[in-house]
Scaffold this motif. Structure first.
Motif, PDB file in Angstrom:
ATOM      1  N   LEU A 269      -2.108  -3.200  -7.046  1.00  0.00           N
ATOM      2  CA  LEU A 269      -1.188  -3.358  -5.923  1.00  0.00           C
ATOM      3  C   LEU A 269      -0.719  -2.018  -5.353  1.00  0.00           C
ATOM      4  O   LEU A 269      -0.318  -1.947  -4.182  1.00  0.00           O
ATOM      5  CB  LEU A 269       0.027  -4.179  -6.370  1.00  0.00           C
ATOM      6  N   THR A 270      -0.778  -0.957  -6.154  1.00  0.00           N
ATOM      7  CA  THR A 270      -0.238   0.337  -5.711  1.00  0.00           C
ATOM      8  C   THR A 270      -1.302   1.440  -5.642  1.00  0.00           C
ATOM      9  O   THR A 270      -1.547   2.005  -4.567  1.00  0.00           O
ATOM     10  CB  THR A 270       0.901   0.783  -6.648  1.00  0.00           C
ATOM     11  N   ILE A 271      -1.919   1.737  -6.756  1.00  0.00           N
ATOM     12  CA  ILE A 271      -2.843   2.867  -6.826  1.00  0.00           C
ATOM     13  C   ILE A 271      -4.082   2.634  -5.971  1.00  0.00           C
ATOM     14  O   ILE A 271      -4.514   3.525  -5.217  1.00  0.00           O
ATOM     15  CB  ILE A 271      -3.270   3.136  -8.291  1.00  0.00           C
ATOM     16  N   VAL A 272      -4.650   1.438  -6.064  1.00  0.00           N
ATOM     17  CA  VAL A 272      -5.913   1.151  -5.366  1.00  0.00           C
ATOM     18  C   VAL A 272      -5.779   1.275  -3.848  1.00  0.00           C
ATOM     19  O   VAL A 272      -6.553   2.002  -3.217  1.00  0.00           O
ATOM     20  CB  VAL A 272      -6.452  -0.235  -5.771  1.00  0.00           C
ATOM     21  N   PRO A 273      -4.808   0.588  -3.207  1.00  0.00           N
ATOM     22  CA  PRO A 273      -4.708   0.740  -1.750  1.00  0.00           C
ATOM     23  C   PRO A 273      -4.295   2.149  -1.322  1.00  0.00           C
ATOM     24  O   PRO A 273      -4.672   2.597  -0.233  1.00  0.00           O
ATOM     25  CB  PRO A 273      -3.657  -0.299  -1.353  1.00  0.00           C
ATOM     26  N   ALA A 274      -3.535   2.840  -2.173  1.00  0.00           N
ATOM     27  CA  ALA A 274      -3.124   4.208  -1.829  1.00  0.00           C
ATOM     28  C   ALA A 274      -4.339   5.140  -1.753  1.00  0.00           C
ATOM     29  O   ALA A 274      -4.475   5.925  -0.808  1.00  0.00           O
ATOM     30  CB  ALA A 274      -2.119   4.731  -2.854  1.00  0.00           C
ATOM     31  N   ILE A 275      -5.239   5.045  -2.735  1.00  0.00           N
ATOM     32  CA  ILE A 275      -6.446   5.872  -2.711  1.00  0.00           C
ATOM     33  C   ILE A 275      -7.383   5.409  -1.604  1.00  0.00           C
ATOM     34  O   ILE A 275      -8.033   6.220  -0.934  1.00  0.00           O
ATOM     35  CB  ILE A 275      -7.147   5.852  -4.083  1.00  0.00           C
ATOM     36  N   GLY A 276      -7.440   4.086  -1.370  1.00  0.00           N
ATOM     37  CA  GLY A 276      -8.228   3.568  -0.260  1.00  0.00           C
ATOM     38  C   GLY A 276      -7.728   4.111   1.066  1.00  0.00           C
ATOM     39  O   GLY A 276      -8.517   4.472   1.946  1.00  0.00           O
ATOM     40  N   PHE A 277      -6.403   4.171   1.224  1.00  0.00           N
ATOM     41  CA  PHE A 277      -5.795   4.733   2.431  1.00  0.00           C
ATOM     42  C   PHE A 277      -6.214   6.185   2.618  1.00  0.00           C
ATOM     43  O   PHE A 277      -6.572   6.603   3.725  1.00  0.00           O
ATOM     44  CB  PHE A 277      -4.270   4.631   2.330  1.00  0.00           C
TER      45      PHE A 277
END
Length: 261
Positions: free
Chosen positions: A140-148
Motif C-alpha cells: 500500500l505504501t512502498i510499491v506505489p511510491a517506487i512506481g511513482f
C-alpha cells in the motif's frame, strides 16, 4: 517516426539486448538504452516514451521466466503490480508538468547509498529473513511510491525495489529480483500508457528494441537463477555505481550546474 539507417537500428537492438540481460538481474537497463537512443538521434521526449515501450518487453520477459521457475506467483502478486502501475501512471502525468531537477540531483547519491548497503552488508544472500513490514503495508505504501518514482523519472527503479524487498520485506536476493521484475513491469506499463496517450512513443523503434530486450532478459534471468546472490549482488553494486557516475557526468546534471563545474 524517425527513419533510422540499418546500422543504427542494429546498434539499438544490441543495446536493448544487453540492457535486457543486465536489467533482468540487477536493474539499470535504462542507463544503456536511453543514451543509446539519444546517440542515435532520437528526441529526448520520444526517447523516454519509447524506452517505456521497449522496457515492457524486458521486465515482462524476466517476470515470465522467474514465474515459470517458481520464484514468483504472478497471480498472488497482481494487486501489488496494479498498485505499481497506478504509481507509474501518476508519476508520468506529474513528469509532464513538474521539472525533475531535484530528483536528478539527489538520485546519484541514493544509488551510491544502495551500492554501499549491498557491498558492506554481509548477510545479504538468497535466504529469506524476518519481515520488518507486513505485505499489506508494503504493497500500500512502498510499491506505489517506487512506481511513482519510475513514472516521474525512472533510473534506478529496480535497485529501489530490490532494496525495499530485501531490507523491509525480508526477501532473499533471488526472490527479491524475481518480484522486482513484476512490479517494474507494472510501473513501466503505467508510465507507458500515459506517454503513449501524449503521443511520444516511436512504435517501430520501440517494438524492434523490445525484441532485443525480451531475448536479453530471458538469458539474464536464467543466468541469475543459476548463480543467485553470487552474481546478483556484485552486479547490483556495479550497476548502481555506474548509473550514479553516468548521472553525475552529465553536464546538465543539476549538481554540476549548481556548483558551476
Amino acid at each position: 517516426m524517425h527513419d533510422l539507417a540499418f546500422h543504427l537500428l542494429l546498434f539499438l537492438f544490441l543495446a536493448a539486448f544487453i540492457a535486457g540481460f543486465i536489467d533482468s538481474i540487477a536493474g539499470g537497463g535504462g542507463m544503456i538504452t536511453v543514451p543509446a537512443m539519444l546517440l542515435a538521434g532520437l528526441p529526448p521526449l520520444e526517447t523516454l516514451g519509447t524506452n517505456k515501450l521497449q522496457s515492457l518487453f524486458g521486465s515482462g520477459s524476466a517476470s515470465l521466466a522467474y514465474a515459470k521457475a517458481g520464484h514468483v506467483d504472478l497471480k498472488s502478486q497482481l494487486p501489488m503490480a496494479l498498485l505499481s502501475l497506478a504509481g507509474g501512471a501518476i508519476g508520468a502525468v506529474v513528469a509532464t508538468v513538474v521539472p525533475g531537477d531535484v530528483l536528478r540531483a539527489v538520485l546519484p547519491f541514493l544509488l551510491i547509498g544502495i551500492a554501499l548497503y549491498f557491498a558492506l552488508k554481509p548477510n545479504v544472500a538468497d535466504l529469506d529473513r524476518a519481515q520488518r513490514i507486513t505485505p499489506f503495508i508494503f504493497g500500500l505504501t512502498i510499491v506505489p511510491a517506487i512506481g511513482f518514482y519510475d513514472g516521474i523519472f525512472g533510473p534506478g527503479t529496480g535497485s529501489f525495489f530490490m532494496l525495499a524487498f530485501i531490507a523491509l520485506a525480508g526477501f532473499g536476493v533471488l526472490k527479491a529480483t524475481a518480484h522486482t521484475k513484476l512490479l517494474n513491469f507494472g510501473s513501466n506499463l503505467g508510465g507507458f500508457l500515459v506517454l503513449a496517450w501524449y503521443g511520444v512513443v516511436l512504435w517501430k523503434v520501440g517494438l524492434m528494441m523490445g525484441v532485443g530486450q525480451f531475448a536479453g532478459a530471458q538469458l539474464g534471468s536464467r543466468f541469475a537463477m543459476k548463480r543467485g546472490a553470487k552474481i546478483i549482488k556484485p552486479l547490483l553494486v556495479i550497476t548502481c555505481i555506474a548509473l550514479a557516475i553516468r548521472l553525475l557526468a552529465d553536464p546538465a546534471n543539476p549538481v554540476r550546474v549548481w556548483l558551476g563545474f
